[in-house]
Design an enzyme around this catalytic site. Structure first.
Site, PDB file in Angstrom:
ATOM      1  N   GLY A 191       0.802  -1.227   0.000  1.00 44.08           N
ATOM      2  CA  GLY A 191       0.000   0.000   0.000  1.00 44.08           C
ATOM      3  C   GLY A 191       0.830   1.269   0.000  1.00 44.08           C
TER       4      GLY A 191
ATOM      5  N   HIS B  86      10.036   5.409   3.089  1.00 42.49           N
ATOM      6  CA  HIS B  86       9.734   6.214   4.279  1.00 42.49           C
ATOM      7  C   HIS B  86       9.180   5.327   5.377  1.00 42.49           C
ATOM      8  CE1 HIS B  86       6.206   6.219   1.639  1.00 42.49           C
ATOM      9  NE2 HIS B  86       5.472   6.208   2.745  1.00 42.49           N
TER      10      HIS B  86
ATOM     11  N   HIS C 210       6.796   5.444   8.718  1.00 43.27           N
ATOM     12  CA  HIS C 210       5.852   6.185   9.537  1.00 43.27           C
ATOM     13  C   HIS C 210       6.155   5.889  11.008  1.00 43.27           C
ATOM     14  CE1 HIS C 210       2.754   6.782   6.227  1.00 43.27           C
ATOM     15  NE2 HIS C 210       3.437   5.756   5.726  1.00 43.27           N
TER      16      HIS C 210
HETATM   17  P1  5GP Z   1       2.476   5.680   2.171  1.00 44.83           P
HETATM   18  O1  5GP Z   1       1.036   5.334   1.947  1.00 44.83           O
HETATM   19  O2  5GP Z   1       3.230   5.834   0.866  1.00 44.83           O
HETATM   20  O3  5GP Z   1       3.152   4.762   3.141  1.00 44.83           O
HETATM   21  O4  5GP Z   1       2.450   7.073   2.907  1.00 44.83           O
HETATM   22  C1  5GP Z   1       2.716   8.289   2.293  1.00 44.83           C
HETATM   23  C2  5GP Z   1       2.458   9.344   3.334  1.00 44.83           C
HETATM   24  O5  5GP Z   1       3.002  10.552   2.884  1.00 44.83           O
HETATM   25  C3  5GP Z   1       0.965   9.603   3.615  1.00 44.83           C
HETATM   26  O6  5GP Z   1       0.703   9.382   4.984  1.00 44.83           O
HETATM   27  C4  5GP Z   1       0.780  11.052   3.192  1.00 44.83           C
HETATM   28  O7  5GP Z   1      -0.113  11.757   4.044  1.00 44.83           O
HETATM   29  C5  5GP Z   1       2.190  11.615   3.284  1.00 44.83           C
HETATM   30  N1  5GP Z   1       2.462  12.695   2.364  1.00 44.83           N
HETATM   31  C6  5GP Z   1       2.229  12.702   1.019  1.00 44.83           C
HETATM   32  N2  5GP Z   1       2.642  13.851   0.478  1.00 44.83           N
HETATM   33  C7  5GP Z   1       3.163  14.595   1.494  1.00 44.83           C
HETATM   34  C8  5GP Z   1       3.765  15.901   1.534  1.00 44.83           C
HETATM   35  O8  5GP Z   1       3.906  16.609   0.550  1.00 44.83           O
HETATM   36  N3  5GP Z   1       4.189  16.328   2.762  1.00 44.83           N
HETATM   37  C9  5GP Z   1       4.059  15.573   3.881  1.00 44.83           C
HETATM   38  N4  5GP Z   1       4.507  16.093   5.028  1.00 44.83           N
HETATM   39  N5  5GP Z   1       3.512  14.343   3.869  1.00 44.83           N
HETATM   40  C10 5GP Z   1       3.060  13.859   2.691  1.00 44.83           C
END
Ligand code: 5GP
Ligand code: ZN
Length: 116
Positions: free
Chosen positions: A92, A99, A101
């Protein structure tokens, strides 16, 4: 990586609420927090995902984990936290720059996975 949003944050081309930075990693607050504490920790070097990490990336991966406890403590999650690394389509992952979280807050973050 020219158009990668997290590389743009590393280069200072788009703003982010930074929480920590050193030579290898950057941490900033997620733009759409899902818990009272919701940080993202990234390698400054572009790596698409954990599925593309190589043995050369071991040090930066270790740094991402090593900084998590202090980040959680300093950002509203002193009694524990959860680290999540979504990887690829099945994991997902939405942003194609590796990255981690860090989620937490005063209350438990809840079950690890949604029941299916
Ligand atoms: P993933 O679903 O790829 O694990 O999580 C991507 C995360 O990046 C999401 O929680 C989303 O809210 C965060 N995110 C996406 N674009 C940006 C951005 O431009 N700035 C910040 N601070 N977070 C972002
Ligand atoms: Zn990138």
């Amino acid at each position: 990586m020219e158009n990668c949003i997290f590389c743009k944050i590393v280069r200072g081309e788009i703003p982010a609420r930074k929480a920590y930075e050193d030579d290898r990693v950057l941490a900033f607050h997620d733009i759409h927090p899902q818990r009272p504490t919701h940080l993202l920790v990234i390698p400054k070097k572009h790596i698409d995902s954990l599925a593309q990490a190589t043995p050369e990336d071991e040090a930066v991966l270790g740094r991402m984990l090593a900084v998590s406890q202090q980040l959680a403590r300093d950002n509203g999650s002193p009694d524990g936290f959860r680290c999540i690394i979504n990887t690829g389509r099945v994991g997902g992952q939405e942003v194609a720059h590796l990255h981690m979280h860090i989620v937490g807050g005063p209350d438990p973050v809840g079950p690890m996975l949604k029941k299916i």
